[in-house]
Write a protein that holds these residues in place. Structure first.
Motif, short mmCIF file in Angstrom:
data_model
loop_
_atom_site.label_atom_id
_atom_site.label_comp_id
_atom_site.label_asym_id
_atom_site.label_seq_id
_atom_site.Cartn_x
_atom_site.Cartn_y
_atom_site.Cartn_z
N THR A 182 -15.79 -10.28 20.49
CA THR A 182 -14.44 -10.74 20.18
C THR A 182 -13.45 -10.27 21.23
O THR A 182 -13.67 -9.30 21.93
CB THR A 182 -13.96 -10.23 18.80
N GLY A 183 -12.33 -10.96 21.24
CA GLY A 183 -11.28 -10.61 22.17
C GLY A 183 -10.47 -9.42 21.67
O GLY A 183 -10.80 -8.79 20.66
N MET A 184 -9.41 -9.12 22.37
CA MET A 184 -8.58 -7.95 21.99
C MET A 184 -7.25 -8.01 22.70
O MET A 184 -7.04 -8.83 23.60
CB MET A 184 -9.28 -6.66 22.39
N VAL A 185 -6.38 -7.10 22.29
CA VAL A 185 -5.07 -6.95 22.93
C VAL A 185 -5.02 -5.58 23.59
O VAL A 185 -5.32 -4.57 22.96
CB VAL A 185 -3.94 -7.04 21.88
N VAL A 186 -4.66 -5.56 24.85
CA VAL A 186 -4.45 -4.30 25.57
C VAL A 186 -2.95 -4.13 25.78
O VAL A 186 -2.30 -5.01 26.35
CB VAL A 186 -5.18 -4.29 26.94
N ASP A 187 -2.44 -3.02 25.29
CA ASP A 187 -1.02 -2.71 25.43
C ASP A 187 -0.87 -1.75 26.61
O ASP A 187 -1.13 -0.55 26.48
CB ASP A 187 -0.53 -2.08 24.12
N LEU A 188 -0.46 -2.28 27.74
CA LEU A 188 -0.30 -1.47 28.96
C LEU A 188 1.20 -1.21 29.17
O LEU A 188 1.94 -2.14 29.46
CB LEU A 188 -0.90 -2.20 30.16
N ALA A 189 1.62 0.01 28.96
CA ALA A 189 3.01 0.38 29.24
C ALA A 189 3.09 0.82 30.70
O ALA A 189 2.44 1.78 31.10
CB ALA A 189 3.45 1.50 28.32
N GLN A 190 3.88 0.11 31.48
CA GLN A 190 3.92 0.41 32.91
C GLN A 190 4.35 1.85 33.17
O GLN A 190 3.86 2.50 34.09
CB GLN A 190 4.86 -0.57 33.61
N ARG A 191 5.26 2.37 32.36
CA ARG A 191 5.71 3.74 32.52
C ARG A 191 4.56 4.73 32.36
O ARG A 191 4.46 5.73 33.07
CB ARG A 191 6.83 4.03 31.53
N GLU A 192 3.68 4.44 31.40
CA GLU A 192 2.58 5.37 31.14
C GLU A 192 1.56 5.36 32.28
O GLU A 192 1.05 6.41 32.68
CB GLU A 192 1.94 5.03 29.79
N VAL A 193 1.26 4.19 32.79
CA VAL A 193 0.34 4.13 33.93
C VAL A 193 0.90 4.95 35.09
O VAL A 193 0.19 5.76 35.71
CB VAL A 193 0.09 2.68 34.38
N ALA A 194 2.18 4.77 35.37
CA ALA A 194 2.80 5.50 36.48
C ALA A 194 2.73 7.01 36.24
O ALA A 194 2.49 7.79 37.17
CB ALA A 194 4.24 5.04 36.68
N ALA A 195 2.94 7.43 35.00
CA ALA A 195 2.90 8.87 34.71
C ALA A 195 1.53 9.46 34.96
O ALA A 195 1.41 10.64 35.33
CB ALA A 195 3.33 9.12 33.26
#
Lengths: 430, 360
Positions: A198-211
């Motif tokens: 099955t598919g899914m949703v990925v919640d990527l917060a740009q601020r968190e990746v940068a941190a």
């Protein structure tokens, strides 16, 4: 020839500006079929941010847009119209991945919340790239790359030695960081889909990746919450001297393409970076500086006399051509580089030797216009970068015909209702 | 555990932060990461704080009397190998030949080929060669490297996603790959509009410091520094919020006339920013759809509620036994196993790991 990793995958791309398009460019370069979907009335702002002088269709001739949107197809659909959303959901049924970087509340306001998207295609891997994520107290904030960089802690770490003022990165750093991470998130989603079906949703917060790129600074913050700037010196003091030194200016008269974006100058200042990584490098540098009495200075001594050593290096560099200075330093085994500016980097012999700059034929761009090559080089399969950025709406009809079976009558109806279009409606500057 | 990389066998050839950061992310999403140390080929290294952040969740093994042979055996049964530093210290081609399904990612300052491939470089040198340094810093001072070794970490992030792409290709198409990443190229491919502008005949962009134009700049605010970064569509809301009637004059409203009055405009923006705290500006930005941001320090982020509410932080143990918050999962969707303690390197365990991997 070895297939590219994403051959056979289809990506619906609702992203705009730099972060999301950077992600989908990477996917396209690795073989995915990327459908960049824009509304005739709300297109990717990058298209018209820096219009090319004298072009009748500036939305197709932007070097900014065309660099970061290659390896994609352009499909127009007005998602603000119910008919546009219906066509979009039909398209999604034929896609593996959806990437979007709207503000957190925008999809819901378009009646395209996750439940609607997943109903259209339960196998869909959705990567949402809102600046601050889809949940939490900051989810409603508006953020471009520099805002993300500031709010992640990264900007606070940059500054001149002994000074408090923080400095932003010279590019909107939060954007490519989020883009590269989003490409990885897509793959994780695809791998998980293979496991679960099955598919899914990925919640990527740009601020968190940068941190995550500043993790060791969070460890340091537990010892001392105050950030100390080191300028170009080594933050842990394991290399010295280390810095950036000015060389002779380089003449570059008459360089302008008519944008008036940047001031034309007859000379450009040139700098080199030097980092003395060990005692051997230092001994060699002391010799170049004609200060043999310095050659046995220990790292501790070099750190204590950093200002004095900087002055000596700066004096040595000042009359020299930057390329020649680096050649001399490298001949002596000293870690160094020109601080390549945006012109010089296109002439860098090393990058040229690696074929990094590529020329992709594009109907609105000069034949010799160079773009950066693929950063993810496959040593054994070779590159096949052969798809330039699309013209606005270039593939709308072919995609709707091929994937959804629309006939000419249906396409004309959509066009008449401005659900699809061949050019932006009311294009302006910015 | 709902982790997409469960079962992935990863060898990190001990080196610096690019490889360690890449495999840190892999480990968090379920991969089994073995960090092979004692291989006798010095390259980049980790600072103590980087070790605290990047090594929990990995098994550290100390190679023995035949490091090259032990490493080859491990890599021979791995899915992925990641290594960084100047090229030529390991026979990656032989590893790939022995294990055709292997995905090898090499992260070097200047890549695996070309005349500069063996040039020594650290973060500063790579940042200078990648072009970003020419754009960063005060125009009245020297070009400036960004804090936190970003040439290294940005390449490590590229390695993570490139490696996953290669691994996905292996899963789908059945053959591994060798991905050659260059720190210089990772940066040179991300010069925003300034690189493409120069390629199109424009002058070189000089570093901007914190100020590109009045509505795209960092200003002092009441409790530090805050930025405002408006596209044209957001400028009217900013002017309305500042509230001075003079900003409704055509010379400010018209984007074509505005550059001639930028200095005057910046004084209005500064006077607005300097009287307000970062939190106040952020609140106003959310209300009026204006991209304000506060320059936050890591300590401020740890102290604030937003990232805790999203469950972002991991807890790691420092060498002296303190628990500290560090950034955790980069995105929400899958189970993440982050944080913990750095374990000691185990001697003479490479063969045992290889045997276990062979049996799977």
């Amino acid at each position: 020839m070895k297939p590219l990793p994403f051959e056979g995958l289809r990506v619906a791309d609702l992203s705009m500006m730099w972060a999301g398009p950077f992600a989908t460019k990477l996917l396209g370069e690795q073989g995915a079929e990327v459908l960049k979907i824009e509304s005739p009335s709300a297109w990717d702002n990058i298209r018209t941010l820096i219009p090319q002088p004298g072009k009748s269709d500036p939305w197709n001739s932007s070097y900014y847009f065309n660099t970061y949107n290659r390896a994609k197809q352009s499909v127009t659909l007005d998602l603000a119209q119910a008919r546009g959303r219906q066509v979009f959901l039909e398209l999604l049924a034929h896609c593996d991945v959806l990437v979007e970087n709207y503000r957190a509340d925008v999809l819901d306001k378009l009646d395209l919340g996750y439940e609607v998207l997943q109903a259209a295609n339960p196998q869909l891997v959705i990567v949402s790239m809102a600046g601050f994520g889809k949940t939490g107290p900051d989810r409603g904030l508006v953020g471009f790359g520099p805002v993300i960089e500031q709010m992640s802690g990264l900007t606070s770490l940059t500054g001149y030695d002994g000074e408090d003022v923080p400095y932003k990165c010279g590019v909107s750093y939060g954007d490519p960081v989020a883009g590269v991470a989003a490409a990885g998130a897509v793959v994780l989603g695809l791998l998980q889909r293979r496991r679960t079906g099955t598919g899914m949703v990925v919640d990527l917060a740009q601020r968190e990746v940068a941190a995550t790129l500043a993790g060791s600074a969070f460890v340091a913050a537990a010892r001392d919450p105050e950030v100390v700037h080191h300028g170009n010196r080594h933050p842990q003091g394991t290399a010295a001297p280390r810095g950036c030194y000015r060389c002779a200016d380089e003449a570059r008269p008459d360089r302008t393409a008519g944008y008036n974006l940047l001031p034309a100058r007859p000379f450009d200042e040139q700098w080199i970076a030097v980092s003395v990584l060990d005692d051997t490098m230092w001994s060699a540098l002391a010799g170049l500086l004609e200060r043999p009495e310095w050659s046995a200075l220990s790292l501790t001594e070099r750190l204590a006399r950093h200002d004095e050593l900087d002055d000596a290096i700066a004096t040595w560099c000042a009359p020299l051509d930057a390329t020649e200075a680096v050649a001399v330093l490298r001949d002596h085994g000293i870690a160094s580089s020109r601080v390549l500016d945006t012109v010089a980097i296109h002439d860098d012999p090393h990058l040229r030797s690696r074929g990094f700059w590529v020329e992709l034929e594009h109907p609105r761009m000069p034949a010799d216009w160079k773009q950066p090559g693929v950063a993810w080089r496959s040593v054994q399969s070779g590159r096949r970068l052969d798809r330039p950025a699309p013209l606005f709406g270039e593939h709308t009809r072919s995609v709707l015909r091929t994937l959804l079976g629309y006939d000419e009558t249906q396409l004309e109806e959509l066009h008449a209702a401005a659900v699809i279009g061949d050019e932006p409606i009311n294009p302006g500057v910015g | 555990m709902d982790q997409p990389l469960l079962g992935m066998k990863v060898v990190e050839v001990a080196g610096g932060s690019p490889a360690a950061y890449c495999t840190h992310l892999l480990a968090g999403y379920g991969a089994e990461v073995v960090r092979a140390e004692g291989h006798g080929s010095p390259g980049w290294t980790l600072s103590d704080d980087e070790s605290t952040y990047l090594l929990p969740g990995k098994r550290r093994i100390l190679l023995g009397a035949d490091p090259a042979g032990e490493l080859a055996r491990l890599v021979g049964v791995a899915d992925v190998v990641v290594l960084d530093g100047t090229p030529g210290r390991f026979d990656v081609a032989a590893w790939r030949q022995a294990n055709p399904a292997l995905v090898a990612v090499t992260i070097a300052p200047f890549g695996q080929t070309g005349p500069d491939r063996q040039q020594p470089a650290d973060d500063l040198i790579a940042f200078a060669a990648g072009g970003t340094m020419s754009l960063t810093g005060d125009p009245a001072s020297t070009p400036l490297v960004t804090g936190g070794s970003q040439a290294m970490y940005f390449a490590g992030l590229h390695a993570f996603s490139a490696l996953l792409a290669g691994y996905y290709g292996t899963v789908v198409h059945g053959e591994g790959d060798w991905i050659d990443l260059s720190l210089q190229e990772c940066l040179a491919g991300a010069l925003e509009l300034y690189g493409p502008a120069a390629a199109h005949g424009e002058p070189a962009a000089l570093r901007f410091g914190n100020y590109h134009r009045a509505v795209w700049a960092v200003y002092p605010c009441a409790d530090g520094y805050a930025g405002v970064f408006c596209l044209e569509r957001q400028v009217p809301a900013l002017f309305a919020l500042i509230g001075d009637p003079v900003l409704q004059e055509e010379r400010f409203r018209d984007p074509l006339q505005r550059p001639a009055h930028d200095e005057e405009l910046s004084a209005y923006v500064l006077s607005f920013m300097v009287d307000r705290t970062g939190d106040e500006l952020i609140r106003l930005g959310a209300e009026h759809r204006i991209p304000f941001g506060k320059v936050r320090t890591p300590a401020e982020l740890i102290a604030g509620p937003a990232l805790h509410e999203r469950g972002f932080f991991d807890l790691v143990t420092t060498a002296d036994g303190h628990l500290v918050h560090v950034p955790g999962r980069p995105f929400v969707a899958f189970d993440w196993s982050g944080g913990g303690t750095v374990t000691e390197a185990e001697p003479a365990t490479a063969a045992a790991v290889a045997e276990r991997w062979e049996s799977r």
